[in-house]
Design a protein around this motif. Structure first.
Motif, PDB file in Angstrom:
ATOM      1  N   THR A   1      -7.244  -0.045  39.024  1.00 42.17           N
ATOM      2  CA  THR A   1      -8.670   0.110  39.282  1.00 42.17           C
ATOM      3  C   THR A   1      -9.338  -1.254  39.445  1.00 42.17           C
ATOM      4  OG1 THR A   1      -9.305   0.046  36.956  1.00 42.17           O
ATOM      5  CG2 THR A   1      -8.666   2.185  37.880  1.00 42.17           C
ATOM      6  N   PRO A   2     -10.491  -1.313  40.120  1.00 38.19           N
ATOM      7  CA  PRO A   2     -11.228  -2.577  40.240  1.00 38.19           C
ATOM      8  C   PRO A   2     -11.577  -3.193  38.881  1.00 38.19           C
ATOM      9  CG  PRO A   2     -12.064  -0.991  41.824  1.00 38.19           C
ATOM     10  CD  PRO A   2     -11.096  -0.252  40.964  1.00 38.19           C
ATOM     11  N   VAL A   3     -11.763  -2.343  37.867  1.00 43.01           N
ATOM     12  CA  VAL A   3     -12.074  -2.873  36.533  1.00 43.01           C
ATOM     13  C   VAL A   3     -10.925  -3.743  36.024  1.00 43.01           C
ATOM     14  CG1 VAL A   3     -12.535  -2.257  34.135  1.00 43.01           C
ATOM     15  CG2 VAL A   3     -13.598  -0.947  35.981  1.00 43.01           C
ATOM     16  N   GLU A   4      -9.686  -3.331  36.313  1.00 45.50           N
ATOM     17  CA  GLU A   4      -8.538  -4.139  35.896  1.00 45.50           C
ATOM     18  C   GLU A   4      -8.531  -5.481  36.626  1.00 45.50           C
ATOM     19  OE1 GLU A   4      -4.714  -1.803  34.974  1.00 45.50           O
ATOM     20  OE2 GLU A   4      -5.770  -0.520  36.399  1.00 45.50           O
ATOM     21  N   GLY A   5      -8.958  -5.469  37.890  1.00 46.99           N
ATOM     22  CA  GLY A   5      -9.070  -6.717  38.632  1.00 46.99           C
ATOM     23  C   GLY A   5     -10.117  -7.634  38.032  1.00 46.99           C
ATOM     24  N   VAL A   6     -11.253  -7.046  37.639  1.00 46.18           N
ATOM     25  CA  VAL A   6     -12.305  -7.839  36.999  1.00 46.18           C
ATOM     26  C   VAL A   6     -11.814  -8.396  35.670  1.00 46.18           C
ATOM     27  CG1 VAL A   6     -14.616  -7.748  35.978  1.00 46.18           C
ATOM     28  CG2 VAL A   6     -14.166  -6.597  38.150  1.00 46.18           C
ATOM     29  N   ARG A   7     -11.075  -7.582  34.913  1.00 44.76           N
ATOM     30  CA  ARG A   7     -10.523  -8.052  33.636  1.00 44.76           C
ATOM     31  C   ARG A   7      -9.610  -9.254  33.838  1.00 44.76           C
ATOM     32  NH1 ARG A   7     -11.306  -5.119  29.045  1.00 44.76           N
ATOM     33  NH2 ARG A   7     -11.854  -2.977  29.548  1.00 44.76           N
ATOM     34  N   ALA A   8      -8.739  -9.175  34.846  1.00 43.99           N
ATOM     35  CA  ALA A   8      -7.829 -10.291  35.130  1.00 43.99           C
ATOM     36  C   ALA A   8      -8.607 -11.529  35.544  1.00 43.99           C
ATOM     37  CB  ALA A   8      -6.835  -9.888  36.219  1.00 43.99           C
ATOM     38  N   GLY A   9      -9.645 -11.335  36.364  1.00 46.11           N
ATOM     39  CA  GLY A   9     -10.472 -12.459  36.774  1.00 46.11           C
ATOM     40  C   GLY A   9     -11.223 -13.070  35.606  1.00 46.11           C
ATOM     41  N   ARG A  10     -11.717 -12.219  34.720  1.00 42.61           N
ATOM     42  CA  ARG A  10     -12.418 -12.720  33.533  1.00 42.61           C
ATOM     43  C   ARG A  10     -11.489 -13.505  32.625  1.00 42.61           C
ATOM     44  NH1 ARG A  10     -12.997 -11.010  27.725  1.00 42.61           N
ATOM     45  NH2 ARG A  10     -11.811  -9.237  28.500  1.00 42.61           N
ATOM     46  N   ARG A  11     -10.235 -13.021  32.484  1.00 40.26           N
ATOM     47  CA  ARG A  11      -9.263 -13.728  31.651  1.00 40.26           C
ATOM     48  C   ARG A  11      -8.976 -15.124  32.225  1.00 40.26           C
ATOM     49  NH1 ARG A  11      -6.114  -9.671  30.907  1.00 40.26           N
ATOM     50  NH2 ARG A  11      -4.895  -9.998  32.787  1.00 40.26           N
ATOM     51  N   LEU A  12      -8.866 -15.219  33.546  1.00 34.05           N
ATOM     52  CA  LEU A  12      -8.634 -16.517  34.177  1.00 34.05           C
ATOM     53  C   LEU A  12      -9.847 -17.423  33.990  1.00 34.05           C
ATOM     54  CD1 LEU A  12      -6.880 -18.350  35.908  1.00 34.05           C
ATOM     55  CD2 LEU A  12      -7.851 -17.260  37.943  1.00 34.05           C
ATOM     56  N   LEU A  13     -11.047 -16.877  34.127  1.00 36.07           N
ATOM     57  CA  LEU A  13     -12.260 -17.665  33.901  1.00 36.07           C
ATOM     58  C   LEU A  13     -12.323 -18.184  32.470  1.00 36.07           C
ATOM     59  CD1 LEU A  13     -15.182 -15.793  35.712  1.00 36.07           C
ATOM     60  CD2 LEU A  13     -14.306 -18.076  36.197  1.00 36.07           C
ATOM     61  N   ASP A  14     -11.935 -17.347  31.515  1.00 30.27           N
ATOM     62  CA  ASP A  14     -11.937 -17.773  30.114  1.00 30.27           C
ATOM     63  C   ASP A  14     -10.957 -18.919  29.890  1.00 30.27           C
ATOM     64  OD1 ASP A  14     -13.856 -15.945  29.513  1.00 30.27           O
ATOM     65  OD2 ASP A  14     -12.512 -14.500  28.562  1.00 30.27           O
ATOM     66  N   GLU A  15      -9.828 -18.904  30.613  1.00 29.13           N
ATOM     67  CA  GLU A  15      -8.863 -19.986  30.493  1.00 29.13           C
ATOM     68  C   GLU A  15      -9.433 -21.288  31.059  1.00 29.13           C
ATOM     69  OE1 GLU A  15      -5.903 -20.498  29.214  1.00 29.13           O
ATOM     70  OE2 GLU A  15      -5.615 -18.512  28.367  1.00 29.13           O
ATOM     71  N   ILE A  16     -10.094 -21.190  32.195  1.00 31.55           N
ATOM     72  CA  ILE A  16     -10.652 -22.388  32.836  1.00 31.55           C
ATOM     73  C   ILE A  16     -11.873 -22.886  32.077  1.00 31.55           C
ATOM     74  CG2 ILE A  16     -11.702 -23.276  34.947  1.00 31.55           C
ATOM     75  CD1 ILE A  16     -10.017 -21.268  36.498  1.00 31.55           C
ATOM     76  N   GLY A  17     -12.697 -21.935  31.589  1.00 28.40           N
ATOM     77  CA  GLY A  17     -13.884 -22.310  30.827  1.00 28.40           C
ATOM     78  C   GLY A  17     -15.002 -22.836  31.709  1.00 28.40           C
ATOM     79  N   TRP A  18     -15.797 -23.761  31.152  1.00 24.68           N
ATOM     80  CA  TRP A  18     -16.963 -24.286  31.865  1.00 24.68           C
ATOM     81  C   TRP A  18     -16.590 -25.030  33.145  1.00 24.68           C
ATOM     82  CZ3 TRP A  18     -16.945 -29.426  32.858  1.00 24.68           C
ATOM     83  CH2 TRP A  18     -16.087 -30.219  32.091  1.00 24.68           C
ATOM     84  N   ALA A  19     -15.342 -25.533  33.240  1.00 23.46           N
ATOM     85  CA  ALA A  19     -14.938 -26.297  34.422  1.00 23.46           C
ATOM     86  C   ALA A  19     -14.952 -25.446  35.692  1.00 23.46           C
ATOM     87  CB  ALA A  19     -13.551 -26.888  34.223  1.00 23.46           C
ATOM     88  N   ALA A  20     -15.049 -24.135  35.552  1.00 28.40           N
ATOM     89  CA  ALA A  20     -15.089 -23.264  36.730  1.00 28.40           C
ATOM     90  C   ALA A  20     -16.301 -23.542  37.601  1.00 28.40           C
ATOM     91  CB  ALA A  20     -15.082 -21.794  36.294  1.00 28.40           C
ATOM     92  N   VAL A  21     -17.393 -24.027  37.005  1.00 25.87           N
ATOM     93  CA  VAL A  21     -18.609 -24.289  37.784  1.00 25.87           C
ATOM     94  C   VAL A  21     -18.778 -25.773  38.089  1.00 25.87           C
ATOM     95  CG1 VAL A  21     -19.813 -22.254  36.919  1.00 25.87           C
ATOM     96  CG2 VAL A  21     -20.027 -24.406  35.694  1.00 25.87           C
TER      97      VAL A  21
END
Length: 299
Positions: free
Chosen positions: A136-156
């Protein structure tokens, strides 16, 4: 007409979903950071300069508070064949959509066709993952959120540094640099101006961490006044090849933390600058090639 509003809606919806998922997992710092990003995409054009400035300060405060937590570890799984093909849907849609949308200017804002096509590609890839992988798209969002959490503030960081470049350009840094460079380049030397532009893009990127931040400065200093106006160069290759020269600098700087430092941390490399050392052998010859290519195009 479809424009940036559509892109901002897609991006804002993703960050809003990340904020909700973060709050559900009691990752309050991450949830607040993503919620602020969602607000910037949803309402950035309505809250004015002061409101956006306050929002950026709030993002910095959250990022430096120490409340943001890294992503949860994921159990390794066997690779799935369709995943690579589905990932390639996004760049393929961006390229194909750019070419297609230019043929129907009444449908998409001509100045934003690539970004709109990229957003469409993301949505298309999510839909195909749902149909083919039964995820489901929710699982895709979860995976994306997990990657963002790994990168942290440096994503922006790219956006922040690009904004810094715009500030430098408005402050007249480009004109100052242009005066200094102009005095050092022999009169009538296309090669000298090309070297100054390409090398300057790479060096400013090394200092500022982002080619988008370096471009306004070097375009105002050398690109527009010398290469375009004085020597009659085509603005399109001057801008495109100049950005490629800047990206060579991206490969060489720890200031580009999201590209060069965060991956080393995620991969737990012993050499924190190992990524940069590995990329140097590619970056330097590529920079030379870009400078010679631009000189050949203009001369």
């Amino acid at each position: 007409m479809i424009g940036l509003g559509f892109v901002y809606l897609v991006a804002g919806s993703f960050f809003a979903a990340c904020a909700i998922l973060g709050a559900a997992d009691r990752r309050w710092g991450n949830a607040l950071f993503h919620a602020l990003l969602a607000v910037s995409f949803f309402f950035g054009d309505r809250i004015g300069d002061v409101g956006n400035g306050v929002l950026v300060l709030a993002l910095v405060a959250v990022a430096t508070s120490g409340r943001m937590r890294r992503g949860e570890p994921v159990e390794p799984t066997s690779p799935q064949g369709p995943l690579l093909a589905l990932a390639l849907v996004i760049p393929a849609a961006a390229l194909g959509g750019t070419l297609l949308f230019k043929q129907v200017p009444a449908l998409v804002d001509p100045g934003q066709v690539t970004l709109v096509a990229l957003a469409v590609g993301v949505l298309l890839a999510l839909a195909l993952c749902w149909l083919i992988l039964r995820r489901t798209p929710v699982e895709g969002v979860r995976a994306g959120r997990r990657l963002l959490d790994e990168i942290g503030w440096a994503a922006v960081m790219p956006q922040l540094l690009a904004s810094l470049g715009a500030v430098f350009a408005l402050a007249g840094v480009g004109e100052v640099v242009g005066g200094l460079v102009g005095g050092a380049i022999p009169d009538g030397s296309v090669l000298g101006a090309t070297i100054a532009y390409g090398l300057g893009m790479a060096l400013f990127t090394v200092v500022m961490g982002n080619a988008f931040a370096a471009f306004p400065v070097m375009a105002a200093a050398v690109g527009i006044p010398l290469l375009v106006r004085h020597y009659g160069g085509d603005p399109a290759p001057v801008a495109a090849i100049g950005m490629l020269a800047g990206f060579c600098g991206t490969l060489l700087t720890p200031m580009a933390a999201n590209f060069n430092i965060v991956p080393a941390a995620l991969l737990e490399l012993k050499d924190r600058y190992g990524v940069i050392r590995a990329q140097a052998a590619t970056a330097l010859p590529l920079l030379l090639f870009n400078i010679l290519l631009l000189w050949w195009v203009i001369r």
